[in-house]
Structure formats: C-alpha cells, structure tokens
Design a protein around this motif. Structure first.
Motif, PDB file in Angstrom:
ATOM      1  N   GLN A 179       0.838  -1.193   0.000  1.00 53.34           N
ATOM      2  CA  GLN A 179       0.000   0.000   0.000  1.00 53.34           C
ATOM      3  C   GLN A 179       0.879   1.253   0.000  1.00 53.34           C
ATOM      4  N   LYS A 180       1.915   1.258   0.860  1.00 48.59           N
ATOM      5  CA  LYS A 180       2.795   2.422   0.973  1.00 48.59           C
ATOM      6  C   LYS A 180       3.489   2.706  -0.352  1.00 48.59           C
ATOM      7  N   ASN A 181       4.055   1.651  -0.972  1.00 43.11           N
ATOM      8  CA  ASN A 181       4.768   1.869  -2.234  1.00 43.11           C
ATOM      9  C   ASN A 181       3.837   2.431  -3.294  1.00 43.11           C
ATOM     10  N   HIS A 182       2.632   1.876  -3.353  1.00 45.51           N
ATOM     11  CA  HIS A 182       1.674   2.339  -4.344  1.00 45.51           C
ATOM     12  C   HIS A 182       1.291   3.795  -4.091  1.00 45.51           C
ATOM     13  N   SER A 213      15.599   7.970  -0.803  1.00 44.19           N
ATOM     14  CA  SER A 213      15.632   6.821  -1.716  1.00 44.19           C
ATOM     15  C   SER A 213      16.569   5.731  -1.207  1.00 44.19           C
ATOM     16  N   ALA A 214      17.529   6.121  -0.355  1.00 42.17           N
ATOM     17  CA  ALA A 214      18.482   5.140   0.167  1.00 42.17           C
ATOM     18  C   ALA A 214      17.818   4.109   1.072  1.00 42.17           C
ATOM     19  N   SER A 215      16.689   4.476   1.728  1.00 45.47           N
ATOM     20  CA  SER A 215      16.031   3.491   2.592  1.00 45.47           C
ATOM     21  C   SER A 215      14.860   2.801   1.909  1.00 45.47           C
ATOM     22  N   GLU A 216      14.634   3.125   0.628  1.00 43.57           N
ATOM     23  CA  GLU A 216      13.518   2.503  -0.082  1.00 43.57           C
ATOM     24  C   GLU A 216      14.014   1.567  -1.169  1.00 43.57           C
ATOM     25  N   GLU A 217      13.138   0.661  -1.616  1.00 43.15           N
ATOM     26  CA  GLU A 217      13.476  -0.189  -2.745  1.00 43.15           C
ATOM     27  C   GLU A 217      12.589   0.139  -3.937  1.00 43.15           C
ATOM     28  N   ASP A 218      11.292  -0.159  -3.755  1.00 35.56           N
ATOM     29  CA  ASP A 218      10.357   0.022  -4.862  1.00 35.56           C
ATOM     30  C   ASP A 218      10.290   1.453  -5.386  1.00 35.56           C
ATOM     31  N   ILE A 219      10.292   2.409  -4.440  1.00 39.16           N
ATOM     32  CA  ILE A 219      10.083   3.791  -4.896  1.00 39.16           C
ATOM     33  C   ILE A 219      11.388   4.579  -4.989  1.00 39.16           C
ATOM     34  N   ALA A 220      12.522   3.881  -4.856  1.00 29.76           N
ATOM     35  CA  ALA A 220      13.814   4.579  -4.896  1.00 29.76           C
ATOM     36  C   ALA A 220      14.006   5.343  -6.196  1.00 29.76           C
TER      37      ALA A 220
END
Lengths: 402, 392
Positions: free
Chosen positions: A365-368, B238-245
């Motif tokens: 949900q968060k990524n979306h 972005s360094a702590s994210e994967e999908d939305i980096a």
C-alpha cells in the motif's frame, strides 16, 4: 479484501460544523463536529438510491476509536489520524485549529482514515468500528466497557520503555530502523517543503506590485500606456495564481504526512514484538532459574551463590520438612511456568505471522500510494509551469507593444 | 554587417555580454551610420603609497576624420569619468548627459573593491561612454575626444586648464541662488511645466520599480537557497527505499534542474533589468537637474528684463538680446534632447521587459520539460508493471 466494509458501504465525512458545549470541567468550549454519512452500495447498483445514514462525531471520538483499535489489534499497522494540531506551517497557513482551511483538510483526512479502516480486512470486521459509523449515542460507553483502557496504559508504558532483547526477530529490528528513518526523512522533507512554499509565495506576490506601478505609470505615458497597462494586468494574474497552486500542494503534503504518522504505527508493531519477545525471554530465564533452584534443593548442592545459601550456612540449615515444602512450591511454579512459556511461545509465533502479513500488505500500500503521490507532485509542477508560460507569453506580447 | 564584426573582433579577456551590445544597437535607429565604437573592460587595481584605485581599459575604434588614428587604447579611472561628465554638463547645460554609476553603493553593503561591484561599475561606465557616442551633439564634444584618446599625462595636463575651481563654485552659487528665488518658473513655457510634472511622476515610478525589481531578485535568491536543500532530501530518502527509490531519485533530479534554472533566471535579472532600472533612476535625477538649469537660464533673462523695467530706460537691451538668444538655444536643445530621451527610454523599457518575460519563459519551459520527462518515465514503469501483472 473480499468482505471488507468499504466494498459494501459508501462512507463520507461530508460536513464540518462549529459547535459550543461544556467540557468535562464544565467550562464552555468550542469544537468542530464532523458529519459521517454511510450508504449501502449494493442497492445503488440496482438503480435505486439507498437511504443515507448519518451521525456527528468530533475529533476526540475518532481518537478514542483509534486508540481502541491500536490496543485491540497490536499486530496491525493501524491507519493514522490527520494531525491534531497544524504542523509544518508556512506563513500563509494558519496554525489555528478553527481556521476553515485547516478544518477542511482535517475533514478530508478523517474521511481518508475511515476509508482506510473500512478497507482493512481485519479492522473492518470490528464491532466497535461498525457502531462508530452507525450508532451515535452510547458509543463511548460501549468502547469503555471493552476495558481496553487498562491495556492502553500498559501499552503506552511499553512503547516508551527501554529494555534489551537478546534474540529479536531480525526482520522487526530492520523494520523498526526503517520506520525511524522514514519518520526522520519525511519530517525533514515537509519542513523544507514548507519553506520552499513560503519563498515561492514571496516571489509570485512581489510581482503583483508590478501591476500597480505599471498601471500608475501608464497614466503618464502616451505610446507606452496601453502596453504597460495590459502587462500590469498579467502580472496581477501571475501573482494571484500562486494561491491555488500552493493549496493543491498542501494536499500533497497531507499525503506525505499520513505516511509520517503511519511510520509511528509501524514502529508500534515492532515495539510490541520486542515487548513480547522480552517477556518470553524473561519467562524462560525465570523458569531456568527456578529449575536450578529445584535441582539445588533436591541434591543439596549449591552451585550458585545465594544469600540464602550463605545465611543458612551461617545460621544453620533448614529442616527437611521446610525443604520439602519449598520443593513442592517450586515444582508447582515450574509446571505453571512451562505452560506459560508454551503459550507465550505460541502467542509470539502467531503474532509474528499475523503482524508480518499485515506489514507486507502495508508495504505494498505504501509503495503504491507514495509513488502515486510523487506522480501527482510532478503533475502539479507541470501545471504550474504551463500557467507560468501562459502568463509570461501574454506579458511578453504586451511588453513588445510598448 | 561589418560594424558588428569589428566590435566582436577585439572582445578580449573580459567578454561583453551580447545583450548589452544589442542594447547599444537599439539606441539608434540607424546603426549603419555608427562610426565610433567604444568598450570599457579589463579592470586593474593600482596601489600607491597614498591610495588604491582601479583603472579601466577604454578601447576606441573609429573611422572619423577628426581622429588622428583609427584605434585608441587608454586607461581611465573613475575620477576621469567624473571630470568628463562635469565638462559635458558645463558645455551643454540643457542637454541630458547620461548617468554615471554612483561613487559608493551602500545598500547592498558591497565592498568597494569586490568583484561584483567592479563588474557592475565597469558595465555602467561602458554604457555611459556609448550613450555619449550615440548622442548627436555630445559625440563631437572636444573633451570627449580627449578623454578617449589622450594618454594619462596628456589628460591630467588638459584637466588643469579651463575655468578654475573657484569660478566653477561661483557658477554653482549663482545657480542655487537663482533657483531659490524661484527664477525662471514664472515665465516658464507650458511645455516645460508639462515636462516637470512628467519627470516628477516618472521619477517616483521608476524608483518604486527599482525597489520592486530588487525585491524580486531577493525573493528568487531565497527560493533558490531553499530549493538547493529540497532536492537532496529525496535522494537521502531513496536510500532506505526499494520500490520507490527510482521515483524519489527522479524527483530529486527534477528539483535540482529547476534549481539551476532559477539560478539562470537570477543572472538574467542582474545582467539586464536591475542595471537598466538603476540607470533610469539616475536619469530621472539628471533630468530634474536639466529642467532646473533651463529655469535658471530663463531666470537670468527674467531678472534682467525686470531690472530694465525698473531702470525706466533701455539700459540692458543688448544684454537682454543675448540672454533671449541663450534661452531660445537652451529651450530648443532641451526639447530636441527630451524627445530623443523619451524615444530611447521607451525602447529600453520595451527591450528590457521583453527580456524579463523571455527569461521567465525560458525558465518555465526548462522546468516543464524536466517534469514532463520524469512523468513519462513513471508512466512507462506503470505500464510495464501492469503488463507483467496481466501475464499469467
């Protein structure tokens, strides 16, 4: 998601109203009440308009609902409420809770909260949740009767306590670390965004001064007059355009704020795991030491130093009857302890399983949502650029005719 | 276009911005008739026991027969420019002499010899000389020619000639006295009263515009500073994210590009709008002065005429005749120069503000392209995701 409430019922927070009343200390207070409307979806598809149920709730009742849900479902990442007080304010925004813009944004936030809860597979099934939407009177009493307040106090304590867990689930440790980073980075972002908005507001508004001066100047010019006057008009348009632009951006900021608060909810789940794990480790430790004591009593050997052991050496040993009694008590405690440990272990494993399932759901949900928010931010910037191009193209034409 | 090529060929160590060259061109409607090209560049600092000062290189290229050579290179300091201006004012009291940059600029708290200050001054001095060169009367002034051609020692010896300090002071005292008595205002022709009214209003407007322009520059600069911090936060996230980096990095890069575009916009303002508005603030003061001097000349005539009346006989008829001629000359000179000034002002304002609009357009177009390409990259990803979801 098949049976969740959101699919069966349309929920809106449609209105906000200022009210005055008396608070717990019998002092007069002003507060805002929000109208929650629900309408069954199924009958709509048949071409009939279903009747709308509605009731009024204030922010404190939403808070009560959320507290209840957080305590009752500690393994769920419970959706957050919109902020209690206006934070990350830039100079044009009001920090006043009664300000109409703030109330409007809060109305939207509360509706969003209800939609999130209603579309959550677990939370939407809760009876207290359902009656929040349908039963105006007596709901508060119903919530308090669940006795969740007792759990709430200990939960609050636990969230803030420091203790060391020997064998935490690494995934939860990483997740807690992530939630801290997320909180920190989003609040930093929101703070700077507010300052950027402030500055942008300044740039646009000062151009408005051009409008006034051009208009006055055009009065003393013959050939330049028309060009100046019309250019001045476009400068006024430019200056005015920033209000709508920044209002839209505020919605984007609210989307980010939701995840700032979600990070807290995420952290709470991690802490709950830590607490359970700590509890488990303490129980296991306690059991081990009791078993040891048992063994020592039974064999008469003292393997570990204990004050009791020393005093008995100094003042004489216990009688065999006393020892028998102690042994019996210990054996009972050990049996209890083992049963408790078993059930704690089971609880722990169940918690990890169900928490992790909800965390996976939350991650998706968060990524979306965040991706969509970033895209909507880009769309806003594009619209702002297009408006700018329009205004300055018009202004350029006017200037070239001067 | 040989004249333009000539100017470009000697653009040396300090390049002159093309926009200022274009501005020079727009001063006259017949650029092909130009036969005098002047540049001011290469500031150099000189340190002596008594003082430190800056000299500027003044290069002149000309095809005029009055000049012995076709090319001159001299070095001048600010004092020399002041001298030239006062000589021109003396010789042509009712002509509009272009403004010189001020001695000090207190408001920006800019240091006297900071690079920024020197560059701003150099551009203004360049403008000053070229405005004189373009003026139909001033361009043939003898002191102007000497300023452009004489070597340093020649210039200082020439400066020592001419009316002394005391006589110049006497002139000023008489002028001030005459203006205090309200000299020349009584019989002032309607046209000059209109000019006065216009200049008062214009002066007020241009001063406000100057302030507004500075305010805008300041706000843009503050915005730029905040934007510089804004982009990198997204990269950090972005360094702590994967999908939305990738999306976060994309936003960071867009913000950084817009930040750089803001910097360009600011440079445009400080190169064009700010100097021109400042020049016209100074011009408005100059024009008020010119109108006063005309009034003084008129005042001299009026007081002689009054004295003549009182004397009962025609004592001063010859003097009055001379003064009448003087007034007529002054009025005609001013009228012609006023018309010319107004035309130039209109031209300058038109081109400057058009330039401001173009600056802003370029800024918004650049930002638009940046965000649109980010958006395109995101929707491509979305479609790819959707496609992969559809596949069994």
């Amino acid at each position: 998601m098949e049976d969740c409430l959101a699919k069966k019922v349309e929920i809106t927070v449609s209105e906000a109203e200022k009210r005055t009343g008396r608070n717990a200390m019998n002092m007069q207070e002003t507060y805002t009440a929000y109208l929650i409307e629900t309408r069954a979806v199924e009958s709509q598809s048949e071409g009939q308009c279903a009747p709308v149920d509605s009731l009024w709730r204030r922010y404190s009742e939403f808070e009560l609902l959320r507290n209840y849900l957080s305590v009752t479902y500690p393994h769920i990442v419970v959706p957050p409420l919109p902020e209690k007080r206006a934070d990350f304010v830039w100079h044009k925004l009001s920090a006043d809770n009664m300000d109409p813009d703030f109330v409007e944004r809060r109305r939207i936030g509360l509706e969003n909260f209800l939609l999130r809860v209603a579309s959550h597979p677990v939370l939407c099934q809760d009876k207290i949740c359902y009656s929040f939407l349908t039963q105006e009177g007596g709901w508060k009493e119903m919530v308090n009767e669940t006795g969740f307040q007792l759990k709430a106090d200990s939960r609050l304590k636990a969230l803030n306590a420091t203790f060391r867990v020997k064998n935490p689930d690494k995934r939860f440790t990483e997740l807690k670390h992530y939630s801290d980073e997320l909180q920190s980075v989003i609040s930093h972002l929101l703070r700077v965004r507010a300052r950027v908005a402030d500055r942008l507001y300044g740039v646009y508004k000062v151009h408005g001064n051009y409008g006034r001066v051009f208009s006055e100047w055009s009065a003393i010019e013959k050939e330049m007059g028309d060009g100046l006057q019309s250019a001045g008009h476009h400068m006024d348009v430019y200056a005015a355009s920033i209000d709508d632009i920044l209002e839209e951006e505020e919605h984007y900021a609210d989307q980010l704020k939701e995840y700032l608060f979600y990070a807290e909810a995420l952290r709470a789940v991690c802490r709950k795991h830590e607490l359970m794990q700590y509890d488990l480790e303490m129980a296991a430790q306690d059991l081990t030491s009791k078993k040891q004591q048992c063994e020592e009593l039974a064999t008469g050997t003292v393997r570990t130093f204990s004050l009791k052991g020393m005093t008995s050496k100094l003042f004489g040993q216990e009688t065999p009857e006393q020892r028998e009694a102690k042994l019996k008590v210990l054996e009972e405690q050990i049996q209890e302890g083992e049963e408790q440990l078993k059930s704690k272990n089971l609880e722990g494993r169940d918690f990890v399983k169900s928490a992790w399932a909800d965390i996976e759901r939350f991650k998706e949900q968060k990524n979306h949502d965040l991706k969509e928010a970033l895209i909507s931010y880009a769309v806003m910037q594009i619209s702002m650029c297009k408006k700018g191009i329009q205004v300055w193209t018009n202004a350029k034409e006017c200037f070239s005719k001067m | 276009d040989t004249s333009l090529a000539e100017v470009n060929s000697f653009s040396s160590s300090v390049p002159i911005s093309p926009s200022s060259m274009i501005n020079q061109y727009k001063l006259e409607d017949e650029p092909e008739l130009r036969d005098l090209f002047i540049t001011v560049d290469d500031p150099e600092s000189h340190i002596t026991a008594i003082e430190t000062f800056i000299t500027y290189r003044v290069v002149t290229k000309t095809s005029r027969s009055e000049f012995d050579s076709s090319e001159y290179e001299v070095r001048r300091r600010y004092q020399d420019f002041l001298w030239l201006k006062s000589k021109l004012e003396e010789a042509h009291p009712t002509l509009i002499i272009p403004p010189l940059p001020e001695k000090f600029i207190m408001k920006g708290m800019v240091e006297r010899f900071s690079e920024e200050f020197i560059e701003t001054r150099r551009k203004a001095l360049h403008k000053f000389l070229n405005r004189i060169a373009d003026h139909p009367t001033l361009t043939f002034n003898e002191d102007f020619k000497i300023f452009l051609t004489a070597q340093a020692w020649e210039l200082s010896s020439h400066k020592k000639q001419g009316p002394g300090l005391l006589s110049r002071m006497g002139q000023t005292v008489r002028a001030v006295a005459s203006s205090v008595r309200g000299g020349g205002v009584k019989n002032r022709p309607e046209m000059f009263t209109e000019m006065n009214n216009y200049m008062e209003a214009f002066s007020q407007k241009i001063n406000v515009l100057d302030k507004i322009a500075h305010r805008i520059y300041k706000e843009e600069r503050e915005y730029f500073h905040e934007m510089k911090e804004y982009g990198p936060i997204h990269t950090l996230w972005s360094a702590s994210e994967e999908d939305i980096a990738e999306s976060l990095k994309g936003v960071a890069s867009c913000i950084d590009k817009c930040c750089k575009a803001t910097e360009k916009k600011m440079a445009g303002l400080s190169e064009n709008l700010l100097p021109i508005l400042h020049e016209y603030v100074l011009y408005s003061e100059i024009l008020m002065g010119v109108l006063k001097r005309r009034d003084q000349i008129q005042g001299e005539l009026d007081s002689k005429v009054d004295a003549n009346k009182k004397a009962d006989k025609d004592l001063f008829s010859e003097e009055i005749g001379k003064l009448e001629d003087k007034v007529e000359c002054a009025n005609n000179a001013l009228k012609a120069d006023w018309d010319r000034w107004k035309q130039n002002m209109q031209c300058d304002m038109r081109s400057t503000f058009t330039n401001v609009a173009e600056n802003n357009l370029r800024y918004y177009e650049e930002c638009l392209a940046t965000w649109e390409s980010f958006l395109a990259s995101q929707t491509v990803e979305l479609h790819m995701e959707e496609d992969s979801e559809d596949r069994p």
